[in-house]
Design a protein around this motif. Sequence first.
Motif, PDB file in Angstrom:
ATOM      1  N   ILE A 191      56.150  36.049  12.484  1.00 55.55           N
ATOM      2  CA  ILE A 191      56.433  35.063  13.535  1.00 55.55           C
ATOM      3  C   ILE A 191      56.719  33.700  12.914  1.00 55.55           C
ATOM      4  CG2 ILE A 191      55.474  33.845  15.537  1.00 55.55           C
ATOM      5  CD1 ILE A 191      53.819  36.419  16.066  1.00 55.55           C
ATOM      6  N   LYS A 225      60.152  33.814  11.562  1.00 53.39           N
ATOM      7  CA  LYS A 225      61.130  33.826  12.653  1.00 53.39           C
ATOM      8  C   LYS A 225      61.469  32.419  13.115  1.00 53.39           C
ATOM      9  CE  LYS A 225      61.546  35.408  17.479  1.00 53.39           C
ATOM     10  NZ  LYS A 225      62.780  36.196  17.390  1.00 53.39           N
ATOM     11  N   TYR A 226      60.448  31.551  13.170  1.00 54.33           N
ATOM     12  CA  TYR A 226      60.658  30.196  13.679  1.00 54.33           C
ATOM     13  C   TYR A 226      60.803  29.154  12.575  1.00 54.33           C
ATOM     14  CZ  TYR A 226      60.005  31.790  18.415  1.00 54.33           C
ATOM     15  OH  TYR A 226      60.186  32.422  19.611  1.00 54.33           O
ATOM     16  N   ASP A 266      54.581  42.888  15.391  1.00 58.65           N
ATOM     17  CA  ASP A 266      54.560  41.498  14.915  1.00 58.65           C
ATOM     18  C   ASP A 266      53.372  41.249  14.001  1.00 58.65           C
ATOM     19  OD1 ASP A 266      56.836  40.323  15.964  1.00 58.65           O
ATOM     20  OD2 ASP A 266      55.877  39.740  17.839  1.00 58.65           O
ATOM     21  N   ILE A 318      54.065  27.653  19.192  1.00 57.30           N
ATOM     22  CA  ILE A 318      54.884  27.468  18.000  1.00 57.30           C
ATOM     23  C   ILE A 318      54.868  25.990  17.638  1.00 57.30           C
ATOM     24  CG2 ILE A 318      57.158  27.785  16.959  1.00 57.30           C
ATOM     25  CD1 ILE A 318      55.723  30.376  17.757  1.00 57.30           C
ATOM     26  N   LYS A 334      56.928  25.169  22.446  1.00 61.95           N
ATOM     27  CA  LYS A 334      57.479  26.494  22.695  1.00 61.95           C
ATOM     28  C   LYS A 334      56.373  27.506  22.458  1.00 61.95           C
ATOM     29  CE  LYS A 334      61.688  27.339  21.639  1.00 61.95           C
ATOM     30  NZ  LYS A 334      62.968  27.554  20.912  1.00 61.95           N
ATOM     31  N   THR A 335      56.381  28.568  23.263  1.00 61.03           N
ATOM     32  CA  THR A 335      55.410  29.640  23.054  1.00 61.03           C
ATOM     33  C   THR A 335      56.150  30.938  22.768  1.00 61.03           C
ATOM     34  OG1 THR A 335      55.301  30.166  25.412  1.00 61.03           O
ATOM     35  CG2 THR A 335      53.689  28.579  24.560  1.00 61.03           C
ATOM     36  N   TYR A 336      55.431  31.845  22.141  1.00 64.64           N
ATOM     37  CA  TYR A 336      56.002  33.149  21.790  1.00 64.64           C
ATOM     38  C   TYR A 336      55.047  34.243  22.242  1.00 64.64           C
ATOM     39  CZ  TYR A 336      57.509  37.124  18.966  1.00 64.64           C
ATOM     40  OH  TYR A 336      57.929  38.358  18.560  1.00 64.64           O
ATOM     41  N   SER A 374      50.043  35.249  23.856  1.00 62.87           N
ATOM     42  CA  SER A 374      50.922  34.078  23.807  1.00 62.87           C
ATOM     43  C   SER A 374      50.474  33.149  22.685  1.00 62.87           C
ATOM     44  CB  SER A 374      50.885  33.322  25.135  1.00 62.87           C
ATOM     45  OG  SER A 374      51.746  32.197  25.104  1.00 62.87           O
ATOM     46  N   SER A 392      60.098  37.252  24.965  1.00 66.61           N
ATOM     47  CA  SER A 392      59.321  36.947  23.771  1.00 66.61           C
ATOM     48  C   SER A 392      59.433  35.502  23.337  1.00 66.61           C
ATOM     49  CB  SER A 392      59.746  37.861  22.616  1.00 66.61           C
ATOM     50  OG  SER A 392      61.091  37.648  22.300  1.00 66.61           O
ATOM     51  N   ALA A 393      60.471  34.783  23.726  1.00 65.64           N
ATOM     52  CA  ALA A 393      60.640  33.397  23.294  1.00 65.64           C
ATOM     53  C   ALA A 393      60.869  32.508  24.499  1.00 65.64           C
ATOM     54  CB  ALA A 393      61.818  33.287  22.339  1.00 65.64           C
TER      55      ALA A 393
END
Length: 261
Positions: free
Chosen positions: A86, A89-90, A81, A116, A73-75, A113, A20-21
């Motif tokens: 999200i 989270k970041y 979710d 972030i 960065k991608t999630y 995808s 996921s991260a």
Amino acid sequence: MFKSKKLKAFLITLSLSLVSAKSVHAASYTVTYGDSLYQIGKLFNTSANIIMQNNGLSSSNIYPGQVLNISAKTYTVQAGDSLYLIAQKYGVSLSSLRQANNKWDNLIYPGQSLNIPGTASSTATQPSKPTVSKSVIPYTASDVDLLARLITAEAQGAPYTAKVAVGAVVINRVQDSRFPKSINDVIYQKDGGYYQFSPVLNGWINKPATQDSIKAAYEALNGADPTNGALYYFDDSTTNSWLWSKTVALRVDNMVFSYYN
């Protein structure tokens, strides 16, 4: 044998946690109306020069629909979710998460995808936290939808700046003591027996909003105002002398935005 099973289970758990991260790598960002390399660089904590180098660009000129490689960065979206969760989270703002993905509705699905924002630096152990955009007035999801539908009705086919400007006029009226105090009341206001906005009269206000209009609505709510305080707009073909008596704040194609005076 026992140790081998424990090691295998640990490796499986570790691999699942990494699904996921993902780490910083070349993500894709699609240019939209009003974008610039400077703004995109600021969003992803990088610079215009680096974006140009990574994409082999000889100038800073970009165009809507162009796909750029961005270090970010991608999630990968998981079941349960939401964009809000999200963003939490970041440690980024919901607005910047939307901007990083050109995502102006709330529909996401498992396996999708998402980029972030603010995480271009590969040496960072935690995502950097950009300044959180605060709305200039309180609003609900229905307010955004209504404002976006008005923008669609009034400025569909017009440049993106005009869309943001239409939204800004409504926001400016909400903030002005001479007008009602909510988006709904401003848009549905009657003065002298006449609706202030023609799409309410002709029914176009009920048409679904376009994605550009939704984005423009959010930008206006977050303080973007190309008119610098206009309270009116009209088509330049009008012969209404009262409207033309107002000080012009902005002209975009055939749309004229003006102050109260």
